[in-house]
Design a protein around this motif. Structure first.
Motif, PDB file in Angstrom:
ATOM      1  N   HIS A 162      -6.901   8.260   5.137  1.00  0.00           N
ATOM      2  CA  HIS A 162      -6.897   9.331   6.128  1.00  0.00           C
ATOM      3  C   HIS A 162      -5.577   9.407   6.891  1.00  0.00           C
ATOM      4  CE1 HIS A 162     -11.113   9.928   5.289  1.00  0.00           C
ATOM      5  NE2 HIS A 162     -11.318   8.643   5.472  1.00  0.00           N
ATOM      6  N   GLY A 163      -4.465   9.354   6.159  1.00  0.00           N
ATOM      7  CA  GLY A 163      -3.153   9.498   6.774  1.00  0.00           C
ATOM      8  C   GLY A 163      -2.477   8.205   7.185  1.00  0.00           C
ATOM      9  N   VAL A 164      -3.187   7.069   7.126  1.00  0.00           N
ATOM     10  CA  VAL A 164      -2.595   5.772   7.449  1.00  0.00           C
ATOM     11  C   VAL A 164      -2.406   5.017   6.139  1.00  0.00           C
ATOM     12  CG1 VAL A 164      -2.884   3.591   8.683  1.00  0.00           C
ATOM     13  CG2 VAL A 164      -3.726   5.710   9.703  1.00  0.00           C
ATOM     14  N   GLY A 165      -1.182   4.597   5.860  1.00  0.00           N
ATOM     15  CA  GLY A 165      -0.890   3.869   4.622  1.00  0.00           C
ATOM     16  C   GLY A 165      -0.939   2.374   4.838  1.00  0.00           C
ATOM     17  N   TYR A 166      -1.790   1.698   4.083  1.00  0.00           N
ATOM     18  CA  TYR A 166      -1.912   0.244   4.164  1.00  0.00           C
ATOM     19  C   TYR A 166      -1.220  -0.387   2.969  1.00  0.00           C
ATOM     20  CZ  TYR A 166      -5.500   0.842   7.751  1.00  0.00           C
ATOM     21  OH  TYR A 166      -6.161   1.166   8.903  1.00  0.00           O
ATOM     22  N   GLU A 167      -0.259  -1.279   3.237  1.00  0.00           N
ATOM     23  CA  GLU A 167       0.369  -2.053   2.174  1.00  0.00           C
ATOM     24  C   GLU A 167      -0.552  -3.235   1.880  1.00  0.00           C
ATOM     25  OE1 GLU A 167       4.204  -3.175   3.666  1.00  0.00           O
ATOM     26  OE2 GLU A 167       5.073  -1.229   3.150  1.00  0.00           O
ATOM     27  N   VAL A 168      -0.915  -3.379   0.609  1.00  0.00           N
ATOM     28  CA  VAL A 168      -1.867  -4.407   0.212  1.00  0.00           C
ATOM     29  C   VAL A 168      -1.297  -5.195  -0.959  1.00  0.00           C
ATOM     30  CG1 VAL A 168      -4.259  -4.850  -0.487  1.00  0.00           C
ATOM     31  CG2 VAL A 168      -3.731  -2.809   0.868  1.00  0.00           C
ATOM     32  N   GLN A 169      -1.310  -6.520  -0.842  1.00  0.00           N
ATOM     33  CA  GLN A 169      -0.903  -7.404  -1.937  1.00  0.00           C
ATOM     34  C   GLN A 169      -2.122  -7.642  -2.815  1.00  0.00           C
ATOM     35  OE1 GLN A 169       2.324  -8.712  -2.133  1.00  0.00           O
ATOM     36  NE2 GLN A 169       2.804  -7.469  -0.343  1.00  0.00           N
ATOM     37  N   VAL A 170      -1.990  -7.435  -4.121  1.00  0.00           N
ATOM     38  CA  VAL A 170      -3.126  -7.608  -5.023  1.00  0.00           C
ATOM     39  C   VAL A 170      -2.748  -8.517  -6.187  1.00  0.00           C
ATOM     40  CG1 VAL A 170      -4.170  -5.368  -4.470  1.00  0.00           C
ATOM     41  CG2 VAL A 170      -2.588  -5.531  -6.372  1.00  0.00           C
ATOM     42  N   PRO A 171      -3.724  -9.300  -6.719  1.00  0.00           N
ATOM     43  CA  PRO A 171      -3.445 -10.085  -7.925  1.00  0.00           C
ATOM     44  C   PRO A 171      -3.289  -9.142  -9.124  1.00  0.00           C
ATOM     45  CG  PRO A 171      -5.748 -10.322  -7.299  1.00  0.00           C
ATOM     46  CD  PRO A 171      -5.085  -9.519  -6.226  1.00  0.00           C
ATOM     47  N   MET A 172      -2.636  -9.614 -10.162  1.00  0.00           N
ATOM     48  CA  MET A 172      -2.346  -8.758 -11.309  1.00  0.00           C
ATOM     49  C   MET A 172      -3.621  -8.280 -12.011  1.00  0.00           C
ATOM     50  SD  MET A 172       0.733  -8.412 -10.819  1.00  0.00           S
ATOM     51  CE  MET A 172       1.136  -7.298 -12.112  1.00  0.00           C
ATOM     52  N   GLY A 173      -4.690  -9.062 -11.992  1.00  0.00           N
ATOM     53  CA  GLY A 173      -5.954  -8.617 -12.590  1.00  0.00           C
ATOM     54  C   GLY A 173      -6.473  -7.357 -11.920  1.00  0.00           C
ATOM     55  N   THR A 174      -6.371  -7.311 -10.615  1.00  0.00           N
ATOM     56  CA  THR A 174      -6.766  -6.120  -9.862  1.00  0.00           C
ATOM     57  C   THR A 174      -5.772  -4.990 -10.106  1.00  0.00           C
ATOM     58  OG1 THR A 174      -7.882  -7.391  -8.126  1.00  0.00           O
ATOM     59  CG2 THR A 174      -7.146  -5.189  -7.537  1.00  0.00           C
ATOM     60  N   PHE A 175      -4.486  -5.327 -10.119  1.00  0.00           N
ATOM     61  CA  PHE A 175      -3.442  -4.316 -10.285  1.00  0.00           C
ATOM     62  C   PHE A 175      -3.624  -3.536 -11.592  1.00  0.00           C
ATOM     63  CE2 PHE A 175       0.714  -2.662 -11.421  1.00  0.00           C
ATOM     64  CZ  PHE A 175       1.138  -2.115 -10.227  1.00  0.00           C
ATOM     65  N   PHE A 176      -3.902  -4.254 -12.678  1.00  0.00           N
ATOM     66  CA  PHE A 176      -4.035  -3.592 -13.978  1.00  0.00           C
ATOM     67  C   PHE A 176      -5.296  -2.734 -14.080  1.00  0.00           C
ATOM     68  CE2 PHE A 176      -1.239  -7.191 -15.459  1.00  0.00           C
ATOM     69  CZ  PHE A 176      -0.110  -6.402 -15.549  1.00  0.00           C
ATOM     70  N   ASN A 177      -6.254  -2.954 -13.202  1.00  0.00           N
ATOM     71  CA  ASN A 177      -7.493  -2.171 -13.221  1.00  0.00           C
ATOM     72  C   ASN A 177      -7.501  -1.044 -12.192  1.00  0.00           C
ATOM     73  OD1 ASN A 177      -8.844  -3.537 -15.351  1.00  0.00           O
ATOM     74  ND2 ASN A 177      -9.226  -5.240 -13.952  1.00  0.00           N
TER      75      ASN A 177
END
Length: 190
Positions: free
Chosen positions: A22-37
């Motif tokens: 809703h207009g607020v950008g959250y920077e989130v660190q994710v593991p590669m398993g999550t990233f690829f999905n």
């Protein structure tokens, strides 16, 4: 504090993503398993999160599955293992693979993860023993509880992972712990 984010996927820069809520950008660190999905840019995404507050930063870690977040939380409880190392472990192996490595006490699998040395791997195996398993969606690799106990006994006696696993395969599935250990020792003595 922040347990879940739902919004549009605005950016993907491994291992970081930007989720527009809703207009607020959250920077989130994710593991590669999550990233690829993750879905394509501009698509709706939902991430379970873990919020870390340090003296010099506030960092949000995101996960596609509850089991990943639970494994992350178990990892960061270990002395000397921070969120960055926990993220590296979950990027280098799935939760199932991590659980199998812990149940079989296979330090070699953890050492393959960048940033994990032999001592850290051994500490992880020791600290995570009994903490990863069916409660977070993972079944023991070896099969029944008796087989896991037999395997643990063989490893404690100094047999390698390969030797113990080979001896375990030769045993009947319904064998008791005591008989299984005796039979496995006989097979290994040959």
């Amino acid at each position: 504090m922040i347990g879940r984010l739902q919004g549009l996927l605005a950016e993907k820069n491994p291992p970081q993503v930007l989720v527009d809520c809703h207009g607020v950008g959250y920077e989130v660190q994710v593991p590669m398993g999550t990233f690829f999905n993750l879905p394509a840019l501009g698509e709706r995404v939902t991430l379970l999160t873990h919020f870390v507050v340090r003296e010099d930063a506030q960092i949000l870690y995101g996960f596609g599955l509850p089991a990943e977040r639970e494994a992350f939380r178990q990892l960061i409880k270990i002395s000397g293992v921070g969120p960055r190392t926990a993220l590296a472990v979950l990027s280098g192996m799935s939760v199932d693979e991590l659980s199998q490595a812990v149940s079989l006490q296979e330090a070699g699998r953890l050492v393959k993860v960048p940033g994990i040395g032999k001592k850290t791997a051994e500490r992880l195996l020791l600290e995570l023993k009994g903490k990863l398993g069916p409660d977070i969606g993972v079944t023991p690799h070896a099969g029944t509880d008796n087989q896991v106990d037999i395997l643990q006994a063989l490893l404690a006696l100094g047999y390698s992972d390969k030797e113990a696993a080979a001896a375990l395969k030769a045993l009947p599935a319904d064998v008791g712990v005591s008989d299984g250990i005796k039979q496995a020792l006989k097979a290994l003595a040959k």
